[in-house]
Design a protein around this motif. Sequence first.
Motif, PDB file in Angstrom:
ATOM      1  N   GLU A 101      18.082  15.919 -12.222  1.00 61.12           N
ATOM      2  CA  GLU A 101      18.056  15.659 -10.757  1.00 61.12           C
ATOM      3  C   GLU A 101      16.455  15.143 -10.577  1.00 61.12           C
ATOM      4  OE1 GLU A 101      18.263  17.589  -6.272  1.00 61.12           O
ATOM      5  OE2 GLU A 101      18.265  18.849  -8.032  1.00 61.12           O
ATOM      6  N   ALA A 102      16.334  14.100  -9.550  1.00 60.14           N
ATOM      7  CA  ALA A 102      14.942  13.582  -9.737  1.00 60.14           C
ATOM      8  C   ALA A 102      14.772  13.333  -7.787  1.00 60.14           C
ATOM      9  CB  ALA A 102      14.590  12.398 -10.367  1.00 60.14           C
ATOM     10  N   VAL A 103      13.654  13.700  -7.472  1.00 59.23           N
ATOM     11  CA  VAL A 103      13.409  13.377  -5.778  1.00 59.23           C
ATOM     12  C   VAL A 103      12.232  12.625  -5.978  1.00 59.23           C
ATOM     13  CG1 VAL A 103      12.782  14.228  -3.714  1.00 59.23           C
ATOM     14  CG2 VAL A 103      14.591  15.553  -5.206  1.00 59.23           C
ATOM     15  N   VAL A 104      12.255  11.345  -5.334  1.00 59.19           N
ATOM     16  CA  VAL A 104      10.777  10.423  -5.237  1.00 59.19           C
ATOM     17  C   VAL A 104      10.650  10.240  -3.745  1.00 59.19           C
ATOM     18  CG1 VAL A 104      10.114   8.310  -5.838  1.00 59.19           C
ATOM     19  CG2 VAL A 104      11.737   9.293  -7.387  1.00 59.19           C
ATOM     20  N   GLU A 105       9.485  10.431  -3.289  1.00 59.16           N
ATOM     21  CA  GLU A 105       9.191  10.202  -1.983  1.00 59.16           C
ATOM     22  C   GLU A 105       8.405   8.965  -1.980  1.00 59.16           C
ATOM     23  OE1 GLU A 105       7.702  13.344   1.054  1.00 59.16           O
ATOM     24  OE2 GLU A 105       6.101  12.370   0.139  1.00 59.16           O
ATOM     25  N   SER A 106       8.467   7.917  -1.116  1.00 60.67           N
ATOM     26  CA  SER A 106       7.822   6.704  -0.997  1.00 60.67           C
ATOM     27  C   SER A 106       7.315   6.775   0.489  1.00 60.67           C
ATOM     28  CB  SER A 106       8.546   5.663  -1.218  1.00 60.67           C
ATOM     29  OG  SER A 106       7.830   4.484  -0.969  1.00 60.67           O
ATOM     30  N   GLU A 107       5.768   6.637   0.681  1.00 55.64           N
ATOM     31  CA  GLU A 107       5.329   6.444   1.975  1.00 55.64           C
ATOM     32  C   GLU A 107       4.586   5.081   2.231  1.00 55.64           C
ATOM     33  OE1 GLU A 107       3.055   9.074   5.340  1.00 55.64           O
ATOM     34  OE2 GLU A 107       3.316   9.957   3.375  1.00 55.64           O
ATOM     35  N   CYS A 108       5.161   4.396   3.034  1.00 61.13           N
ATOM     36  CA  CYS A 108       4.658   2.786   3.362  1.00 61.13           C
ATOM     37  C   CYS A 108       4.029   2.755   4.769  1.00 61.13           C
ATOM     38  CB  CYS A 108       5.750   1.842   3.026  1.00 61.13           C
ATOM     39  SG  CYS A 108       6.311   1.969   1.482  1.00 61.13           S
ATOM     40  N   LYS A 109       3.366   1.846   5.131  1.00 56.46           N
ATOM     41  CA  LYS A 109       2.951   1.619   6.521  1.00 56.46           C
ATOM     42  C   LYS A 109       3.850   1.936   7.627  1.00 56.46           C
ATOM     43  CE  LYS A 109       0.274  -1.936   8.935  1.00 56.46           C
ATOM     44  NZ  LYS A 109      -0.166  -3.272   8.911  1.00 56.46           N
ATOM     45  N   SER A 112      10.506   7.117   2.739  1.00 54.69           N
ATOM     46  CA  SER A 112      11.763   7.298   2.200  1.00 54.69           C
ATOM     47  C   SER A 112      11.771   8.533   1.047  1.00 54.69           C
ATOM     48  CB  SER A 112      12.150   5.935   1.633  1.00 54.69           C
ATOM     49  OG  SER A 112      12.106   5.094   2.425  1.00 54.69           O
ATOM     50  N   THR A 113      12.942   9.081   1.199  1.00 58.33           N
ATOM     51  CA  THR A 113      13.042  10.028   0.159  1.00 58.33           C
ATOM     52  C   THR A 113      14.597   9.592  -0.746  1.00 58.33           C
ATOM     53  OG1 THR A 113      12.023  11.721   1.275  1.00 58.33           O
ATOM     54  CG2 THR A 113      13.224  12.526  -0.369  1.00 58.33           C
ATOM     55  N   ILE A 114      14.258   9.603  -1.935  1.00 56.68           N
ATOM     56  CA  ILE A 114      15.529   9.234  -2.952  1.00 56.68           C
ATOM     57  C   ILE A 114      15.649  10.616  -3.555  1.00 56.68           C
ATOM     58  CG2 ILE A 114      16.363   7.808  -4.617  1.00 56.68           C
ATOM     59  CD1 ILE A 114      14.939   5.449  -3.587  1.00 56.68           C
ATOM     60  N   SER A 164       0.730  -1.293  -0.087  1.00 57.35           N
ATOM     61  CA  SER A 164       0.040   0.159  -0.141  1.00 57.35           C
ATOM     62  C   SER A 164       0.918   1.304   0.242  1.00 57.35           C
ATOM     63  CB  SER A 164      -0.762  -0.112   1.186  1.00 57.35           C
ATOM     64  OG  SER A 164      -0.173   0.022   2.474  1.00 57.35           O
ATOM     65  N   CYS A 165       2.087   1.105  -0.574  1.00 58.10           N
ATOM     66  CA  CYS A 165       2.905   2.456  -0.397  1.00 58.10           C
ATOM     67  C   CYS A 165       2.370   3.277  -1.803  1.00 58.10           C
ATOM     68  CB  CYS A 165       4.401   1.993  -0.942  1.00 58.10           C
ATOM     69  SG  CYS A 165       5.133   0.732   0.243  1.00 58.10           S
ATOM     70  N   LYS A 166       2.714   4.569  -1.217  1.00 61.70           N
ATOM     71  CA  LYS A 166       2.293   5.576  -2.128  1.00 61.70           C
ATOM     72  C   LYS A 166       3.706   6.253  -2.669  1.00 61.70           C
ATOM     73  CE  LYS A 166      -2.317   6.804   0.034  1.00 61.70           C
ATOM     74  NZ  LYS A 166      -2.651   5.477   0.022  1.00 61.70           N
ATOM     75  N   HIS A 167       3.804   6.590  -3.923  1.00 66.60           N
ATOM     76  CA  HIS A 167       4.921   7.076  -4.581  1.00 66.60           C
ATOM     77  C   HIS A 167       4.517   8.652  -5.225  1.00 66.60           C
ATOM     78  CE1 HIS A 167       6.797   3.306  -3.756  1.00 66.60           C
ATOM     79  NE2 HIS A 167       5.764   2.843  -4.715  1.00 66.60           N
ATOM     80  N   LYS A 168       5.501   9.331  -4.811  1.00 70.35           N
ATOM     81  CA  LYS A 168       5.434  10.722  -5.551  1.00 70.35           C
ATOM     82  C   LYS A 168       6.664  11.114  -6.068  1.00 70.35           C
ATOM     83  CE  LYS A 168       2.389  12.502  -1.903  1.00 70.35           C
ATOM     84  NZ  LYS A 168       2.114  13.616  -0.769  1.00 70.35           N
ATOM     85  N   LEU A 169       6.832  11.702  -7.257  1.00 70.60           N
ATOM     86  CA  LEU A 169       7.857  12.318  -7.894  1.00 70.60           C
ATOM     87  C   LEU A 169       7.568  13.833  -7.496  1.00 70.60           C
ATOM     88  CD1 LEU A 169      10.091  11.471  -9.827  1.00 70.60           C
ATOM     89  CD2 LEU A 169       8.713  11.940 -11.663  1.00 70.60           C
ATOM     90  N   LEU A 170       8.541  14.053  -6.654  1.00 66.94           N
ATOM     91  CA  LEU A 170       8.467  15.413  -6.040  1.00 66.94           C
ATOM     92  C   LEU A 170       9.351  16.742  -7.084  1.00 66.94           C
ATOM     93  CD1 LEU A 170       9.243  14.733  -2.188  1.00 66.94           C
ATOM     94  CD2 LEU A 170       7.057  15.015  -3.658  1.00 66.94           C
ATOM     95  N   LYS A 171      10.404  16.089  -7.611  1.00 66.35           N
ATOM     96  CA  LYS A 171      11.134  16.868  -8.489  1.00 66.35           C
ATOM     97  C   LYS A 171      11.487  16.043  -9.768  1.00 66.35           C
ATOM     98  CE  LYS A 171      15.038  20.061  -8.576  1.00 66.35           C
ATOM     99  NZ  LYS A 171      16.211  20.817  -7.649  1.00 66.35           N
TER     100      LYS A 171
END
Length: 196
Positions: free
Chosen positions: A90-98, A102-104, A78-85
């Motif tokens: 450059e790319a910034v990806v945020e992942s939110e799980c239970k 994480s931010t990459i 049920s993780c949600k992923h967002k491409l923030l930049k």
Amino acid sequence: MKMTFAVSAALLFGTSAFAQDMPVPKMFKGMQGGQKGRWQMVVLEARGRPKARGMTVTVCTDNLMNQAGKDRPKSESSCKHKLLKDTADEAVVESECKERKSTITMKRDGKSMLMTMESTGPKGPQTMKMRYTHLGPCREGQGAVSLDKDSEQCQKMRERAAKMDPAKQCARQKSDREACEQKIRDAAAQMQAMCS
């Protein structure tokens, strides 16, 4: 398409959060080799995982993508992923799980790419900084992830594989003992293959 660089970082953290479909960041377009091929990953910094610092891993993204596709039914989350930049450099990806967020952050650095993965969860905050360098196409028979055969990690893996005794480890198995023993043999072979 998969974000295979994030998948390889996730392997080090033991999570499958990034094995989900995501849009491919613009920075991968026009990059030497795109996402495919053999990449060397060097762990530059590993707060929260001190033994990982200095480790060098070779990742065959072709095989990693194939493996992620096979494992997908098991790794649904049920993780949600967002491409923030999302820029060309450059790319910034945020992942939110239970249990983990994480931010990459990925940045081009000449022919290499720098990646920083920051995460928080039950084991506390962790930060890893890595450098990926494209080495060319994957070699025939190469696994998804391989280590330097002379590294400390490989020495330990070879020791563990040598101590694996399928008959002994499956002795209490009442049903399907043959399958249990085969899994142990396969695991030992996979450990050996990572260090060849």
